[in-house]
Design a protein around this motif. Structure first.
Motif, short mmCIF file in Angstrom:
data_model
loop_
_atom_site.label_atom_id
_atom_site.label_comp_id
_atom_site.label_asym_id
_atom_site.label_seq_id
_atom_site.Cartn_x
_atom_site.Cartn_y
_atom_site.Cartn_z
N VAL A 142 11.87 9.19 -12.04
CA VAL A 142 12.46 9.65 -10.79
C VAL A 142 12.57 8.41 -9.90
CG1 VAL A 142 11.75 12.06 -10.86
CG2 VAL A 142 10.21 10.38 -9.90
N CYS A 143 13.66 8.33 -9.15
CA CYS A 143 13.91 7.14 -8.33
C CYS A 143 14.03 7.52 -6.86
CB CYS A 143 15.17 6.43 -8.81
SG CYS A 143 14.98 5.74 -10.48
N PHE A 144 13.69 6.57 -6.01
CA PHE A 144 13.70 6.76 -4.57
C PHE A 144 14.30 5.54 -3.89
CE2 PHE A 144 10.34 9.36 -6.26
CZ PHE A 144 10.41 10.53 -5.53
N GLU A 145 14.73 5.74 -2.63
CA GLU A 145 15.26 4.64 -1.83
C GLU A 145 14.88 4.86 -0.38
OE1 GLU A 145 19.18 2.92 -2.69
OE2 GLU A 145 19.64 3.26 -0.57
N LYS A 146 14.67 3.77 0.33
CA LYS A 146 14.38 3.81 1.76
C LYS A 146 15.24 2.78 2.46
CE LYS A 146 10.57 3.44 5.08
NZ LYS A 146 9.09 3.33 5.17
#
Length: 156
Positions: A142-146
């Motif tokens: 699972v990938c995330f970005e901020k």
């Protein structure tokens, strides 16, 4: 627990030691039998290492991905040092480094089963995004970005 932070290059023996421990834990938790021991870390990764009582207890890396975007790599805190906020401290330091380098966004990947990591990332403002790069076809990821606010000073 009182801790200090240092910046270390990817080829630092302490970084390699922490990355070996991280990969061993990942293999165990994901029930993989493959050798995940890092043989080589991208030399562009800048690491932050957390120290307590003279021992390296955690690390996180910042790798440039594309102009203005970086990736959080090898985020890890040894089991005996968990529960004391070190992950948040390491992540905040990586974000500060990214801002100082002019990055406007940070991405990261973790495993679907790593609920503690997912909780940390969502609690600190990371939003789910489609899997990217080497993780695009990995169903376990699972990938995330901020999005980051930028600093005025140049990259150290």
């Amino acid at each position: 627990m009182e801790s200090t932070l240092t910046r270390e290059p990817a080829d630092s023996p302490v970084v390699l030691e922490l990355c070996v421990a991280q990969q061993a834990e990942l293999a165990y938790r994901q029930r993989h039998v493959v050798d995940n021991t890092p043989k080589h870390l991208d030399p562009r990764i800048s690491f932050v290492v957390a120290w307590s009582s003279g021992q390296a207890v955690g690390c996180a890396g910042l790798q440039p991905l594309e102009p203005g975007v970086g990736e959080v790599k090898r985020m890890y805190v040894r089991p005996e040092a968990r529960g004391q906020g070190l992950s948040r401290v390491l992540l905040a330091e990586i974000e500060a480094l990214a801002r100082a380098c002019g990055m406007r966004a940070l991405r990261l990947e973790t495993g679907r089963l790593f609920h503690e990591a997912i909780g940390l990332y969502t609690a600190t403002g990371y939003e789910p995004v489609p899997r990217f790069g080497a993780y695009a076809e990995c169903e376990e990821s699972v990938c995330f970005e901020k999005t980051l606010s930028l600093a005025i000073s140049p990259c150290p």
